[in-house]
Structure formats: structure tokens, C-alpha cells
Design a protein around this motif. Structure first.
Motif, PDB file in Angstrom:
ATOM      1  N   PHE A  76       0.849  -1.175   0.000  1.00  9.13           N
ATOM      2  CA  PHE A  76       0.000   0.000   0.000  1.00  9.13           C
ATOM      3  C   PHE A  76       0.894   1.237   0.000  1.00  9.13           C
ATOM      4  O   PHE A  76       1.951   1.247   0.641  1.00  9.13           O
ATOM      5  CB  PHE A  76      -0.977   0.005   1.183  1.00  9.13           C
ATOM      6  N   PHE A  77       0.479   2.245  -0.736  1.00  5.97           N
ATOM      7  CA  PHE A  77       1.344   3.395  -0.979  1.00  5.97           C
ATOM      8  C   PHE A  77       0.518   4.583  -1.474  1.00  5.97           C
ATOM      9  O   PHE A  77      -0.578   4.396  -2.011  1.00  5.97           O
ATOM     10  CB  PHE A  77       2.391   3.043  -2.045  1.00  5.97           C
ATOM     11  N   PRO A  78       1.023   5.822  -1.300  1.00  9.40           N
ATOM     12  CA  PRO A  78       0.352   6.990  -1.898  1.00  9.40           C
ATOM     13  C   PRO A  78       0.509   6.927  -3.414  1.00  9.40           C
ATOM     14  O   PRO A  78       1.619   6.783  -3.923  1.00  9.40           O
ATOM     15  CB  PRO A  78       1.101   8.184  -1.318  1.00  9.40           C
ATOM     16  N   THR A  79      -0.576   6.995  -4.112  1.00  3.87           N
ATOM     17  CA  THR A  79      -0.527   6.876  -5.563  1.00  3.87           C
ATOM     18  C   THR A  79      -0.714   8.240  -6.234  1.00  3.87           C
ATOM     19  O   THR A  79      -1.303   9.149  -5.645  1.00  3.87           O
ATOM     20  CB  THR A  79      -1.615   5.903  -6.065  1.00  3.87           C
ATOM     21  N   ASN A  80      -0.200   8.359  -7.442  1.00  3.70           N
ATOM     22  CA  ASN A  80      -0.432   9.567  -8.235  1.00  3.70           C
ATOM     23  C   ASN A  80      -1.330   9.262  -9.433  1.00  3.70           C
ATOM     24  O   ASN A  80      -1.380  10.018 -10.394  1.00  3.70           O
ATOM     25  CB  ASN A  80       0.883  10.179  -8.703  1.00  3.70           C
ATOM     26  N   PRO A  96      -3.368   7.168 -18.429  1.00  2.06           N
ATOM     27  CA  PRO A  96      -1.955   6.777 -18.492  1.00  2.06           C
ATOM     28  C   PRO A  96      -1.075   7.784 -17.761  1.00  2.06           C
ATOM     29  O   PRO A  96      -1.312   8.994 -17.821  1.00  2.06           O
ATOM     30  CB  PRO A  96      -1.656   6.786 -20.001  1.00  2.06           C
ATOM     31  N   ASN A  97      -0.062   7.296 -17.058  1.00  2.00           N
ATOM     32  CA  ASN A  97       0.886   8.186 -16.386  1.00  2.00           C
ATOM     33  C   ASN A  97       1.755   8.904 -17.409  1.00  2.00           C
ATOM     34  O   ASN A  97       2.107   8.339 -18.452  1.00  2.00           O
ATOM     35  CB  ASN A  97       1.782   7.402 -15.430  1.00  2.00           C
ATOM     36  N   THR A  98       2.109  10.161 -17.125  1.00  3.68           N
ATOM     37  CA  THR A  98       2.977  10.942 -17.992  1.00  3.68           C
ATOM     38  C   THR A  98       4.059  11.603 -17.140  1.00  3.68           C
ATOM     39  O   THR A  98       4.020  11.549 -15.911  1.00  3.68           O
ATOM     40  CB  THR A  98       2.179  12.029 -18.739  1.00  3.68           C
ATOM     41  N   ASP A 141      -6.905  16.245 -21.358  1.00  2.00           N
ATOM     42  CA  ASP A 141      -6.275  15.151 -20.626  1.00  2.00           C
ATOM     43  C   ASP A 141      -4.842  15.525 -20.258  1.00  2.00           C
ATOM     44  O   ASP A 141      -3.891  14.797 -20.511  1.00  2.00           O
ATOM     45  CB  ASP A 141      -6.286  13.871 -21.480  1.00  2.00           C
ATOM     46  N   THR A 142      -4.685  16.715 -19.647  1.00  2.00           N
ATOM     47  CA  THR A 142      -3.368  17.287 -19.374  1.00  2.00           C
ATOM     48  C   THR A 142      -3.322  17.890 -17.973  1.00  2.00           C
ATOM     49  O   THR A 142      -4.267  18.542 -17.544  1.00  2.00           O
ATOM     50  CB  THR A 142      -3.031  18.386 -20.406  1.00  2.00           C
ATOM     51  N   TRP A 143      -2.197  17.679 -17.278  1.00  2.00           N
ATOM     52  CA  TRP A 143      -1.962  18.285 -15.966  1.00  2.00           C
ATOM     53  C   TRP A 143      -1.135  19.558 -16.113  1.00  2.00           C
ATOM     54  O   TRP A 143      -0.206  19.617 -16.923  1.00  2.00           O
ATOM     55  CB  TRP A 143      -1.207  17.319 -15.058  1.00  2.00           C
TER      56      TRP A 143
END
Length: 259
Positions: A76-80, A96-98, A141-143
Motif C-alpha cells: 500500500f502506498f500513496p498513488t499519483n 496513463p501516467n505521464t 487530458d493534461t496536468w
């Protein structure tokens, strides 16, 4: 928990007293005073997710979740990670991760701003406060990271008005490690506690997220999905291609623009 209509709320994940980690999805109908488990949900279901944030996006009739503590393959872990649940399809999707996205966090807050999701605060993997502010554009779909950006500032004239009602809420709704956040017009109101004392910060949000990349190179602008670049003399102006172009003299060719 998110309101998805005038009479319904959706509950995703959280902590279960029976199984600890919970990946179940429920809908509560206030008119019928009844709960319904969406056990037919398919797709990339986040297995075991709690202390995450979630917002309801009316345009796509979906709930977007980000971060939180996640259980995966005996860890278990903090997820992004960012997931969204299509209510019409009863289906989960994973973004999807970028390279450009927030780091893992939990106990953070999220809210809607225009057609975007804003996340702020929370704790990192070392249990340290994470002060960064990020904006996720649904359409592109952009951070975008806002931390330290010039357009984000505290207008002194507005803070006293915000404090009038958020101080009342702070004592019962905000913990030391869990901020609350809302948007009022073009401003972001962050409510948190420090040493049991309520603290309110008010920030002005940029109307065009692409403008955050102005002043750099054309490549740094057009590498961001949905952003155009133009030249005003020797200065690069970056702007959202869905908005009217700012006054400038030389535009980049279509081949230089990221679709």
C-alpha cells in the motif's frame, strides 16, 4: 462522496470495517431513500483506494478520482494515479501516467474550476505536507502545475469576505492534515488548519492554463497538449487553442502546434 444529480450521490472506495481496503461503488438515491451497489462495474477498477479525492464532471457524466492510499499486490502506498468512472457505462478507466503530473499524495482536496479539476495539499509518502497545486484539464487530458506561477496570488481584498463563512466550517470539517478547497468565480479558496487554528488562503486562478508557459520557448509551449504558440516581438505567447488568440505578430505554423 459526490453528488451526481439533484437526488443522487456516488460513493467510491474508502475504508471498509470488513475488508479494510474497498473497491466497491455505491449510489444513494435520496428521493427513494435507498442504496444501490454498482456491482456490474467493469474496466480498470482501482483495487483498494482510500483517502483519495474525487470530483463529478457533468459533461462526461463521470467521477474522476486522483491520488489516495492504494493497495496493490500486497503493498500500500500513496498513488499519483487518476481514474474515472463512467456512470452511464458503469465502467472504470485509468489515465496513463505521464512525465508531467502530480506526485503521489493522500488526504488532499479537489474541486472543479471551469472544465478542470484542481487538487491541492495532502501528504506525501514521508507523511510530509505537500503544498503543490495542480490543475487537470478534462478536455485535453493534461496536468498543469500552478505552484510558484505568477498568475496565482492572494488578493487581500477578497480574503476577509471568504473568511466570513469558511471559518464557521473549518472547526468541524477541516483537519490539520486534510484541507478543504472550493472555487468562487475565478478564485480558489483553500481552508486548512495549522496547530488547531483555521487558515484561509485565496488564490486567483489563470483563465488560460496555457498562459503559464508563456515566456519560454515555442517548444515548451507546443509540447503541452492543446496549447498554441505565437510571437510578440521576441516574446513567446502561449495560449489555449480553444480560446481566442491574443494580439501578436507572428504565429507558429500548424506543424509546430501540438494537436
Amino acid at each position: 462522496m459526490n453528488a451526481i444529480s439533484s437526488s443522487e450521490v456516488l460513493v467510491l472506495g474508502g475504508y471498509s470495517t470488513d475488508t479494510d481496503w474497498n473497491n466497491r461503488t455505491f449510489t444513494y438515491n435520496a428521493a427513494a431513500n435507498s442504496w444501490l451497489e454498482n456491482d456490474a462495474a467493469t474496466g480498470t477498477i482501482p483495487a483498494g483506494l482510500m483517502l483519495h479525492s474525487a470530483v463529478y464532471h457533468a459533461v462526461s457524466h463521470s467521477v474522476y478520482t486522483h491520488g489516495g492510499y492504494r493497495y496493490y499486490i500486497d503493498e500500500f502506498f500513496p498513488t499519483n494515479e487518476t481514474f474515472f468512472y463512467s456512470i452511464a457505462e458503469h465502467r472504470w478507466y485509468k489515465r496513463p501516467n505521464t512525465l508531467q503530473q502530480p506526485e503521489g499524495r493522500y488526504r488532499h482536496a479537489a474541486t472543479l474550476f471551469n472544465d478542470s479539476m484542481v487538487i491541492v495539499g495532502g501528504l506525501d509518502a514521508d507523511y510530509m505536507p505537500n503544498p503543490s497545486v495542480w490543475v487537470y484539464s478534462f478536455a485535453c487530458d493534461t496536468w498543469h502545475e500552478l505552484t510558484g506561477k505568477a498568475p496565482l496570488f492572494r488578493p487581500r481584498s477578497y480574503a476577509s469576505v471568504a473568511m466570513l463563512f469558511v471559518f464557521i466550517l473549518a472547526d468541524v470539517q477541516v483537519k490539520d492534515t486534510e484541507p478543504a478547497v472550493i472555487t468562487i468565480g475565478s478564485e480558489l479558496v483553500l481552508i486548512r488548519k495549522m496547530n488547531a487554528n483555521p487558515v484561509v488562503q485565496v488564490f486567483r486562478m489563470p483563465g488560460d492554463m496555457c498562459s503559464l508557459y508563456s515566456g519560454g520557448s515555442t517548444e515548451s509551449c507546443t509540447s503541452i497538449r492543446g496549447c498554441h504558440a505565437c510571437m510578440d516581438g521576441s516574446d513567446v505567447i502561449c495560449f489555449d487553442k480553444s480560446l481566442p488568440a491574443p494580439a501578436s505578430s507572428v504565429y507558429q505554423s500548424p506543424s509546430d502546434i501540438n494537436p
